[in-house]
Design a protein around this motif. Structure first.
Motif, mmCIF file in Angstrom:
data_model
loop_
_atom_site.group_PDB
_atom_site.id
_atom_site.type_symbol
_atom_site.label_atom_id
_atom_site.label_comp_id
_atom_site.label_asym_id
_atom_site.label_seq_id
_atom_site.Cartn_x
_atom_site.Cartn_y
_atom_site.Cartn_z
ATOM 1 N N PHE A 41 72.472 56.500 49.941
ATOM 2 C CA PHE A 41 71.445 57.161 49.201
ATOM 3 C C PHE A 41 70.042 57.019 49.714
ATOM 4 O O PHE A 41 69.541 56.248 50.548
ATOM 5 N N ASP A 43 67.745 61.136 44.474
ATOM 6 C CA ASP A 43 68.971 61.738 44.867
ATOM 7 C C ASP A 43 69.332 63.052 44.066
ATOM 8 O O ASP A 43 69.636 63.986 44.775
ATOM 9 N N PRO A 94 73.419 57.106 43.085
ATOM 10 C CA PRO A 94 72.354 57.981 43.211
ATOM 11 C C PRO A 94 71.295 57.503 42.233
ATOM 12 O O PRO A 94 71.348 57.323 41.238
#
Length: 328
Positions: free
Chosen positions: A71, A82, A78
């Motif tokens: 990520f 993200d 996330p």
């Protein structure tokens, strides 16, 4: 997390994913699943969000940053960076990119696939027809293919035609010259705030505006029309003018403007399309409702009244003198 960050998440992630719930409720639920960031990661997140705001022009930089990472910030799940970046990336990648663009930006595609398969997405059940596919990566796609009937391609949801789709910005004309092969055209070099630098713009204004008035000045531009070649020179935007049968005037950006500042018709502050599809006639459908009013304000006429063209501070774009004139 700040209210501004939550609002940004709601606009770019929840609504972009077509989640079957109120965006504010979804964001509130997602917030508790976000990783806790270090001070260094918080600083990096600010940098990434600024970069993703210019997608797809920033695609190569984003692709390089994502190399070797699960990520964006090196987290195990996330982060806000993200989710917001995915919300901004999804539409141009899903609807516009070719297989070659997929392959040249493989890090973005593989990262997007991981974000899509994360627990946050599973928990909130986004519409899977909006997922970015890794199929175009060929050998880079390690997912096993299941046997069965070939799925029918999902139909893209129709996007309502509103002024929010049009990328209207402040531009600064660095220099304008007459087109060498067209008597009616100026060729201007205009800074629109793009990371790639100024753009070349051809404008049919020779008969209406003196060349000296086209130098070192701020204007309003339409920045996401498809580039067209005009007598051998590629024009990458359009200068917005007020006009009637007798006169044409350059519109006036709000005081204090700088190159790249976004302007939008009040009530239509959305994310513009990266490039308007000329086959869909989006600008041609909207432009007849662009006009000036008695106050010389540039407005968009709707059934519910006029919506002025403003910047984030509410300052209005004006015409120098033309009242109730067409804006084009």
């Amino acid at each position: 997390m700040s209210d501004a960050a939550l609002d940004l998440l709601s606009k770019t992630f929840a609504s972009a994913m077509l989640l079957n719930a109120d965006p504010d409720q979804v964001v509130a639920a997602i917030q508790k699943d976000l990783p806790i960031l270090t001070t260094e990661q918080e600083a990096k997140q600010t940098e990434i969000l600024a970069l993703s705001e210019n997608f797809p022009s920033s695609a190569s930089k984003l692709n390089a940053i994502l190399g070797g990472k699960k990520f964006i910030l090196g987290t195990d799940k996330p982060s806000l960076a993200d989710l917001i970046t995915y919300g901004r990336v999804r539409q141009p990648v899903f609807e516009i990119w070719s297989p070659d663009e997929y392959k040249s930006n493989a890090n973005i595609i593989l990262w997007a696939d991981r974000v899509q398969k994360s627990e946050i997405f599973k928990a909130h059940k986004p519409d899977e027809s909006t997922f970015i596919s890794t199929a175009a990566l060929g050998s880079n796609n390690k997912a096993k293919k299941e046997k069965g009937p070939k799925p029918q391609p999902a139909k893209a949801e129709a996007v309502p035609i509103t002024p929010a789709l049009v990328d209207l910005r402040v531009g600064f004309i660095q220099k304008a010259v007459k087109h060498p092969d067209a008597d009616a055209l100026y060729v201007s070099t205009i800074d629109m705030g793009d990371p790639s630098g100024p753009r070349t713009v051809c404008s049919g204004l020779v008969k209406h505006i003196p060349l000296e008035d086209m130098q070192q000045r701020y204007v309003i531009v339409v920045a996401n029309l498809k580039p067209v070649t005009m007598r051998g020179i590629k024009s990458e935007a359009m200068v917005l003018c007020a006009a009637n049968e007798e006169k044409v005037e350059l519109t006036i950006p709000p005081s204090g403007s700088k190159a790249g500042d976004k302007v939008f018709f009040e009530g239509f502050d959305g994310t513009p399309q990266p490039q308007l599809n000329p086959k869909k006639k989006i600008f041609e459908t909207l432009q007849p409702n662009f006009t000036t009013n008695e106050k010389l304000e540039v407005v968009f006429k709707t059934d519910n009244g006029e919506r002025p063209l403003v910047n984030k501070d509410g300052k209005v774009v004006l015409a120098p003198s033309l009242v109730n004139a067409e804006v084009r």
